[in-house]
Write an enzyme that holds these catalytic residues in place. Sequence first.
Site, mmCIF file in Angstrom:
data_model
loop_
_atom_site.group_PDB
_atom_site.id
_atom_site.type_symbol
_atom_site.label_atom_id
_atom_site.label_comp_id
_atom_site.label_asym_id
_atom_site.label_seq_id
_atom_site.Cartn_x
_atom_site.Cartn_y
_atom_site.Cartn_z
ATOM 1 N N CYS A 32 0.351 -0.797 0.039
ATOM 2 C CA CYS A 32 0.293 -0.054 -0.052
ATOM 3 C C CYS A 32 0.702 1.433 -0.167
ATOM 4 C CB CYS A 32 -1.160 -0.291 1.173
ATOM 5 S SG CYS A 32 -2.028 1.425 1.455
ATOM 6 N N CYS A 35 0.050 3.994 2.757
ATOM 7 C CA CYS A 35 0.570 3.538 3.689
ATOM 8 C C CYS A 35 1.877 4.365 3.839
ATOM 9 C CB CYS A 35 -0.050 1.618 3.917
ATOM 10 S SG CYS A 35 -1.172 1.520 3.704
#
Length: 108
Positions: A32, A35
């Site tokens: 991600c 993230c």
Amino acid sequence: MSAAKAVTDATFADEVLNSEKPIMVDFWATWCGPCRAVSPILDKIAEEHADKISIVKLDVDDNPETAMKYGITSIPAMYVFQNGEVVKRVIGAKPKPALEADLAEFLA
């Protein structure tokens, strides 16, 4: 990768639900991008406000049980727990000032 401590399905209750002070769980995954972008921001907030809030990370791919329990469908998702309950949800990567604003009640 991060200064924030990693928690797992096995350690979640001890580390998070039994925490004395507010604790933010960063639900994330290695693939991600957002993230990874928010991770150093959370590390900085954790350093600057260590006396008020703890920040831990939970990899949703490695710990699907906890992610499912809390209905994590979009990451990054940052949940603040207090006394074993979710008291705040922050979804998506944000710049540091926005995250600090979201967490203001815990950082005061």
